[in-house]
Motif scaffolding. Structure first.
Motif, short mmCIF file in Angstrom:
data_model
loop_
_atom_site.label_atom_id
_atom_site.label_comp_id
_atom_site.label_asym_id
_atom_site.label_seq_id
_atom_site.Cartn_x
_atom_site.Cartn_y
_atom_site.Cartn_z
N GLY A 39 10.02 -2.61 9.87
CA GLY A 39 10.81 -1.72 9.78
C GLY A 39 10.80 -1.11 8.79
O GLY A 39 10.97 0.40 8.95
N ARG A 40 10.16 -1.35 8.40
CA ARG A 40 10.07 -0.75 6.84
C ARG A 40 9.36 0.29 6.64
O ARG A 40 9.34 0.77 5.54
CB ARG A 40 10.56 -1.59 5.11
CG ARG A 40 10.60 -1.79 4.16
CD ARG A 40 12.15 -0.85 3.58
NE ARG A 40 12.36 -0.08 2.26
CZ ARG A 40 13.23 0.15 2.00
NH1 ARG A 40 14.53 -0.23 2.95
NH2 ARG A 40 13.48 0.66 0.83
N VAL A 41 7.87 -0.62 7.57
CA VAL A 41 6.71 0.56 6.67
C VAL A 41 7.96 2.20 7.48
O VAL A 41 7.11 2.77 7.26
CB VAL A 41 6.03 0.35 8.17
CG1 VAL A 41 4.15 0.57 8.27
CG2 VAL A 41 5.29 -1.29 7.68
N PHE A 42 7.94 1.72 8.84
CA PHE A 42 8.32 3.57 8.99
C PHE A 42 9.34 4.53 8.56
O PHE A 42 9.16 5.45 8.39
CB PHE A 42 8.80 2.93 10.52
CG PHE A 42 8.14 1.95 11.88
CD1 PHE A 42 6.95 2.60 11.93
CD2 PHE A 42 8.75 1.10 12.79
CE1 PHE A 42 6.13 1.35 12.54
CE2 PHE A 42 8.54 0.15 13.04
CZ PHE A 42 7.03 0.36 13.23
N TYR A 43 10.65 3.30 7.73
CA TYR A 43 11.23 3.91 6.66
C TYR A 43 10.39 4.99 5.97
O TYR A 43 10.73 5.85 5.96
CB TYR A 43 11.96 2.64 6.47
CG TYR A 43 12.79 3.73 5.11
CD1 TYR A 43 14.47 4.00 5.41
CD2 TYR A 43 12.67 2.85 4.32
CE1 TYR A 43 14.96 4.16 4.59
CE2 TYR A 43 13.46 3.84 2.76
CZ TYR A 43 14.64 3.35 3.59
OH TYR A 43 15.42 4.77 2.01
N ASN A 44 9.62 3.94 5.61
CA ASN A 44 8.12 4.18 3.88
C ASN A 44 7.74 5.78 4.14
O ASN A 44 8.18 6.51 3.55
CB ASN A 44 7.43 3.42 3.97
CG ASN A 44 8.11 2.44 2.72
OD1 ASN A 44 9.65 2.79 2.26
ND2 ASN A 44 7.56 1.20 2.83
N GLU A 45 7.41 5.41 6.35
CA GLU A 45 6.92 7.47 5.82
C GLU A 45 7.93 8.28 6.66
O GLU A 45 7.09 8.82 5.92
CB GLU A 45 5.66 6.63 7.60
CG GLU A 45 4.79 5.84 7.61
CD GLU A 45 3.99 6.04 9.30
OE1 GLU A 45 3.96 7.08 9.54
OE2 GLU A 45 4.12 5.31 9.84
N ALA A 46 9.12 7.83 6.96
CA ALA A 46 9.80 9.01 6.38
C ALA A 46 9.97 9.43 4.93
O ALA A 46 10.14 10.97 5.18
CB ALA A 46 11.16 9.10 7.76
N ILE A 47 10.25 8.88 4.49
CA ILE A 47 10.50 8.61 3.02
C ILE A 47 9.51 9.77 2.25
O ILE A 47 9.41 10.81 1.36
CB ILE A 47 11.25 7.75 2.18
CG1 ILE A 47 12.25 6.66 3.02
CG2 ILE A 47 11.24 7.97 0.73
CD1 ILE A 47 13.73 7.79 2.72
N MET A 48 8.61 9.39 2.71
CA MET A 48 7.07 9.70 1.82
C MET A 48 7.06 11.58 2.64
O MET A 48 6.40 11.76 1.70
CB MET A 48 5.69 9.39 2.22
CG MET A 48 5.55 7.54 1.74
SD MET A 48 4.99 6.44 2.47
CE MET A 48 3.03 7.72 1.93
N ALA B 227 0.77 -1.04 0.14
CA ALA B 227 0.02 -0.35 0.07
C ALA B 227 1.31 1.54 -0.01
O ALA B 227 0.73 2.60 -0.63
CB ALA B 227 -1.00 -0.18 1.05
N GLN B 228 2.04 1.26 1.06
CA GLN B 228 2.95 2.38 0.52
C GLN B 228 3.37 1.72 -0.47
O GLN B 228 3.86 4.00 -0.89
CB GLN B 228 3.86 2.09 2.35
CG GLN B 228 3.44 2.04 3.40
CD GLN B 228 4.61 1.90 4.96
OE1 GLN B 228 5.22 1.88 4.23
NE2 GLN B 228 4.35 3.64 4.66
N GLU B 229 3.85 1.26 -1.39
CA GLU B 229 4.67 1.49 -2.61
C GLU B 229 3.37 2.09 -4.31
O GLU B 229 4.09 2.84 -4.02
CB GLU B 229 4.96 0.26 -3.29
CG GLU B 229 6.39 -0.41 -4.17
CD GLU B 229 6.15 -1.29 -4.99
OE1 GLU B 229 6.80 -1.52 -5.57
OE2 GLU B 229 4.99 -2.65 -3.74
N ILE B 230 2.05 2.01 -3.59
CA ILE B 230 1.33 2.28 -4.32
C ILE B 230 1.12 3.96 -4.34
O ILE B 230 0.53 4.62 -5.21
CB ILE B 230 -0.13 2.37 -3.60
CG1 ILE B 230 -0.26 0.73 -4.90
CG2 ILE B 230 -1.25 2.69 -4.61
CD1 ILE B 230 -1.17 -0.76 -4.74
N ALA B 231 1.39 3.86 -3.27
CA ALA B 231 1.15 5.92 -2.17
C ALA B 231 2.26 6.58 -2.42
O ALA B 231 2.52 7.56 -3.26
CB ALA B 231 1.30 6.17 -0.43
#
Length: 494
Positions: A134-143, A98-102
């Motif tokens: 942990g990649r979920v939180f990494y993605n939040e920061a990158i987004m 879902a984060q990849e799609i976002a």
């Protein structure tokens, strides 16, 4: 039937405990309150359905796409009726997708968090690696660095890893008497210090709104929380999607007929233009190289007013068809036209490959098309309408070639080879003209081969049965190898 089973979450008892004892809304009710007109496209709803984690859907979360205040959003919502919303490996995979799609589509993200964090008995499968939790939180920061807004609602207990998701969002709402936020709950505090503390005192809505500042908005009820999120979205200065003002015609032939046209397998393929005539606006299709490489159909059409390049299997992907496909995909890339791939690929032969000149030429042409598909910098959507086999699945933009979206029809087959195309024991040949010694040697060989076949027949059939099971659309979708199974007649809408 499977979708209905999934909609029941963790089962009737779990739903009653969630909604009656804890006075919380069910996850799909929350989404209906949040989305414009309560309408959204759920992604991979069958993810985890037959995984070995018990008798309930194991993902523990819903993901999807919908509009809030006219703005397209991706949502990630915990389903606390499934093991208290604890996250299984497939749930992590679902959130990351879902984060990849976002990120790919620069869509605002909305998290509805009601989670017990990671499911500890499976921590080795969801914690330590690069694409684990942990990649979920990494993605939040990158987004956030990319300027992609993220908001969250604490609508239940958020423990451990579940607590970082809302605190990393740009704005966060917490619901009174329902939302709690802490790294370790009251039982662990008691075990560690001997202190008795209530969830409210340790990490309730008032504490985080008035003392810690972890949350930005206090909501007295769930309904007010979702209204607050809608108000927050209206401040992001995102341009709403224009109302559908494109003039488009319906197909001349009803899309409902696609249900009867879905190929059972590659062996029972049908002219793919029958399918296209029920997908594109006005059944108008401007074909490219119509009389060349006819086992692949390429051309332009509109779906609900949007211009698309269409690449569709119409048989075995031969040398000339692959050259045509490479040419057409490059055209779409140059013109900035999105591409729709309709897959019904040929199974790879199970025996030794034919190394003739024709085969070599075909291999080179297919490699060229593969490169063209990989490098085309336009949106790509793939629908598997029949078979998805071997290298041809790559050439036709399968999952490993990162289409923006990949959906399956329920009849789809996904495998390296098709179990129904395995050869049987070779029949005896015509030995005329061969010397006696060679004839006897071949007879012994086939006799031994037949004995081997008989001895290992149960093992062989077990392997074929497993391959048959593992190539079904439902096996694929439960492991998140796609973005969901869709009814053929809904293809235009999706």
């Amino acid at each position: 039937e499977l979708l209905e089973r999934v909609k029941k979450g963790g089962g009737e008892k779990a739903v009653l405990r969630h909604t009656e004892r804890n006075k919380k809304l069910f996850v799909r009710e929350r989404l209906r309150l949040l989305m414009d007109d309560g309408d959204f496209l759920e992604l991979s709803p069958l993810a985890g359905l037959d995984m070995p984690y018990g008798d309930v859907p194991a993902a523990g979360c819903l993901t999807g796409i919908g509009k809030i205040c006219g703005v397209w959003c991706v949502f990630i919502a915990s389903d606390a009726t499934v093991k208290g919303g604890t996250i299984y490996p497939i749930g992590v995979k679902k959130q990351l997708r879902a984060q990849e799609i976002a990120m790919e589509n620069r869509l605002l993200s909305v998290h509805l968090v009601d989670s017990g964090g990671a499911f500890l008995p499976l921590q080795s499968e969801l914690f330590p690696d690069k694409l684990h939790g942990g990649r979920v939180f990494y993605n939040e920061a990158i987004m956030s660095a990319m300027g992609i807004p993220q908001v969250a609602v604490v609508c239940g207990s958020c423990v451990a890893g579940g607590a970082y998701v809302p605190t990393m969002a740009e704005e966060c709402v917490i619901i009174d008497k329902i939302g709690t936020l802490f790294l370790a709950g009251p039982p662990l505090v008691k075990a560690a210090t001997g202190e008795d503390v209530s969830p409210e005192d340790l990490g309730g809505a008032r504490l985080h709104s008035q003392v810690s500042g972890c949350t930005d908005h206090f909501a007295p009820s769930e309904e007010e929380a979702y209204e607050c999120i809608r108000n927050v979205v209206s401040t992001f200065n995102c341009d709403p999607v224009p109302e559908e003002d494109r003039d488009h015609d319906s197909p001349l032939y009803s899309p409902e007929e696609l249900l009867g046209l879905a190929p059972l397998d590659y062996g029972s393929t049908l002219p793919v233009k029958l399918i296209l005539s029920r997908l594109v606006d006005g059944s108008r299709f401007q074909e490219f190289k119509a009389t060349y490489g006819t086992t692949l159909v390429t051309g332009f059409g509109h779906v609900k007013g949007h211009l698309l390049g269409i690449v569709a299997n119409n048989g075995e992907l031969a040398h000339d068809a692959a050259l045509k496909g490479s040419h057409f995909v490059q055209l779409c890339g140059q013109r900035g036209i999105p591409i729709l791939f309709l897959q019904n690929t040929a199974p790879q032969p199970a025996g030794p490959a034919n190394i003739s000149q024709a085969h070599s030429n075909r291999l080179k042409a297919q490699a060229s098309m593969m490169a063209a598909v990989a490098c085309a910098a336009v949106p790509k959507i793939t629908i598997v309408i029949g078979g998805c086999f071997g290298s041809e699945s790559y050439i036709m933009c399968g999952r490993s070639f990162s289409p923006n979206f990949l959906f399956l029809w329920p009849n789809a087959r996904v495998a390296l080879v098709d179990s129904r195309h395995f050869p049987t024991v070779p029949p005896g040949g015509d030995w005329t003209g061969e010397d006696l010694e060679l004839k006897q040697l071949k007879a012994k060989f086939f006799s031994l081969l037949f004995c081997f076949y008989c001895a290992f027949k149960p093992v062989l059939f077990s392997a074929l049965s497993r391959l048959e099971e593992e190539s079904s659309a439902f096996y694929s979708s439960s492991r998140l190898w796609d973005d969901g199974i869709i009814p053929p007649q809904d293809t235009r809408k999706v």
